[in-house]
Design a protein around this motif. Structure first.
Motif, mmCIF file in Angstrom:
data_model
loop_
_atom_site.group_PDB
_atom_site.id
_atom_site.type_symbol
_atom_site.label_atom_id
_atom_site.label_comp_id
_atom_site.label_asym_id
_atom_site.label_seq_id
_atom_site.Cartn_x
_atom_site.Cartn_y
_atom_site.Cartn_z
ATOM 1 N N ARG A 1 7.776 0.766 7.760
ATOM 2 C CA ARG A 1 8.784 1.352 6.620
ATOM 3 C C ARG A 1 8.369 1.631 5.394
ATOM 4 O O ARG A 1 9.276 1.998 4.576
ATOM 5 C CB ARG A 1 10.101 0.326 6.735
ATOM 6 C CG ARG A 1 10.720 0.446 8.348
ATOM 7 C CD ARG A 1 11.955 -0.383 8.110
ATOM 8 N NE ARG A 1 12.814 -0.331 9.341
ATOM 9 C CZ ARG A 1 12.400 -0.855 10.846
ATOM 10 N NH1 ARG A 1 11.207 -1.606 10.761
ATOM 11 N NH2 ARG A 1 13.064 -0.445 11.789
ATOM 12 N N GLY A 2 7.245 1.571 5.035
ATOM 13 C CA GLY A 2 6.412 2.020 3.796
ATOM 14 C C GLY A 2 6.423 0.894 3.099
ATOM 15 O O GLY A 2 5.682 1.229 1.719
ATOM 16 N N ALA A 3 6.627 -0.511 3.354
ATOM 17 C CA ALA A 3 6.613 -1.503 2.411
ATOM 18 C C ALA A 3 4.995 -1.887 2.598
ATOM 19 O O ALA A 3 4.452 -1.921 3.310
ATOM 20 C CB ALA A 3 7.619 -2.625 2.651
ATOM 21 N N ARG A 4 4.519 -2.582 1.341
ATOM 22 C CA ARG A 4 3.237 -2.892 1.378
ATOM 23 C C ARG A 4 3.031 -4.232 0.680
ATOM 24 O O ARG A 4 3.672 -4.515 -0.380
ATOM 25 C CB ARG A 4 2.166 -1.839 0.823
ATOM 26 C CG ARG A 4 2.014 -0.673 1.394
ATOM 27 C CD ARG A 4 1.006 -1.130 2.862
ATOM 28 N NE ARG A 4 0.837 0.269 3.576
ATOM 29 C CZ ARG A 4 1.543 0.796 4.641
ATOM 30 N NH1 ARG A 4 2.799 0.055 4.853
ATOM 31 N NH2 ARG A 4 1.200 1.709 5.355
ATOM 32 N N ILE A 5 2.078 -5.136 0.984
ATOM 33 C CA ILE A 5 1.876 -6.393 0.333
ATOM 34 C C ILE A 5 0.835 -5.914 -0.864
ATOM 35 O O ILE A 5 -0.328 -5.320 -0.515
ATOM 36 C CB ILE A 5 1.264 -7.350 1.034
ATOM 37 C CG1 ILE A 5 2.332 -7.993 2.018
ATOM 38 C CG2 ILE A 5 0.670 -8.460 0.236
ATOM 39 C CD1 ILE A 5 3.466 -8.717 1.269
ATOM 40 N N ARG A 6 1.103 -5.955 -2.250
ATOM 41 C CA ARG A 6 0.047 -5.872 -3.138
ATOM 42 C C ARG A 6 -0.471 -7.362 -3.749
ATOM 43 O O ARG A 6 0.520 -7.872 -4.510
ATOM 44 C CB ARG A 6 0.694 -5.032 -4.271
ATOM 45 C CG ARG A 6 1.280 -3.692 -3.839
ATOM 46 C CD ARG A 6 1.975 -2.735 -4.794
ATOM 47 N NE ARG A 6 1.944 -1.486 -4.517
ATOM 48 C CZ ARG A 6 2.986 -0.838 -3.501
ATOM 49 N NH1 ARG A 6 3.676 -1.858 -3.049
ATOM 50 N NH2 ARG A 6 3.201 0.247 -3.139
ATOM 51 N N PRO A 7 -1.547 -7.626 -3.249
ATOM 52 C CA PRO A 7 -1.968 -8.891 -3.802
ATOM 53 C C PRO A 7 -1.948 -9.375 -5.176
ATOM 54 O O PRO A 7 -1.685 -10.659 -5.454
ATOM 55 C CB PRO A 7 -3.364 -8.832 -3.214
ATOM 56 C CG PRO A 7 -3.591 -8.069 -2.188
ATOM 57 C CD PRO A 7 -2.635 -7.084 -2.412
ATOM 58 N N ALA A 8 -2.320 -8.218 -6.031
ATOM 59 C CA ALA A 8 -2.077 -8.903 -7.415
ATOM 60 C C ALA A 8 -0.671 -9.132 -7.873
ATOM 61 O O ALA A 8 -0.824 -9.879 -8.542
ATOM 62 C CB ALA A 8 -2.659 -7.592 -8.366
ATOM 63 N N GLU A 9 0.223 -8.390 -7.227
ATOM 64 C CA GLU A 9 1.494 -8.699 -7.497
ATOM 65 C C GLU A 9 2.037 -9.928 -7.115
ATOM 66 O O GLU A 9 2.678 -10.636 -7.595
ATOM 67 C CB GLU A 9 2.524 -7.536 -7.318
ATOM 68 C CG GLU A 9 2.422 -6.157 -7.813
ATOM 69 C CD GLU A 9 3.187 -4.971 -7.343
ATOM 70 O OE1 GLU A 9 3.941 -5.379 -6.415
ATOM 71 O OE2 GLU A 9 2.910 -4.118 -7.673
#
Length: 207
Positions: free
Chosen positions: A59-67
């Motif tokens: 659904r277009g969501a992503r994990i952004r490690p820096a965040e």
């Protein structure tokens, strides 16, 4: 913070239960394709209300490690279990943010690497040996079968005993271990023979 991807949720379940029992301040971040393909989402959300965030990549969501790293208090601990790519990105973000390495705990459910496995050759000038490493066979196993002895222990890329010195690489070293630091990987002068591979024709090593 407990970060799980895919089947990496399995050990995180036990960690979350233990933290809840202790009355600790914790959160669970769980990523996968869709809820329908992610195990234990209902159980997690029911057992840990308001502490679970589900991230669905379809659904277009992503994990952004820096965040993710910035949401962990400076004295907090981040636990991660998931594929090697996620683990690599989280470790890099953690280091870049100047965090204590002892506060990053991780487990991987495989050493799949970043690149597709392919056959390659290993040359060991010191022993006058050249061996083929087919898909499904590690460098360590191929060398030992040819009479080249290497120290080893864990066979999971964790202890570093099977490290070899890379003299030249005709291709990209696909580091599949969790022992070498990001700096050591970028330098390309070492690799762990039990799990790491080369995406290319050959690698020349000293051991």
């Amino acid at each position: 913070m407990l970060l799980a991807a895919g089947v990496g949720i399995t050990p995180v379940l036990g960690l979350a239960r233990a933290l809840r029992t202790r009355g600790s301040d914790y959160r669970v971040l769980y990523t996968g394709r869709t809820r329908e393909h992610m195990a234990f989402t209902r159980e997690l959300e029911a057992a840990h209300p308001d502490r679970v965030t589900v991230v669905e990549s379809a659904r277009g969501a992503r994990i952004r490690p820096a965040e993710v790293v910035t949401t962990v208090p400076r004295d907090g601990v981040l636990y991660v279990c998931g594929p090697m790519g996620l683990l690599k990105d989280v470790r890099q973000a953690w280091q870049q943010d100047g965090r204590s390495p002892t506060n990053l705990r991780f487990e991987t459910f495989g050493t799949s690497g970043s690149l597709p496995a392919q056959p390659y050759r290993v040359e060991v000038p010191r022993h006058g040996v050249t061996v083929e490493v087919p898909v499904g066979t590690s460098m360590l196993d191929a060398l030992q079968a040819s009479g080249v002895d290497l120290m080893y222990d864990c066979l999971r890329g964790e202890c570093g005993l099977c490290r070899v010195r890379v003299l030249e690489a005709d291709g990209t070293i696909d580091h599949r271990d969790v022992f070498l630091s990001s700096r050591q990987r970028d330098e390309g002068r070492q690799m762990c023979g039990c799990v790491s591979r080369v995406a290319g024709a050959k690698v020349t090593i000293d051991c």
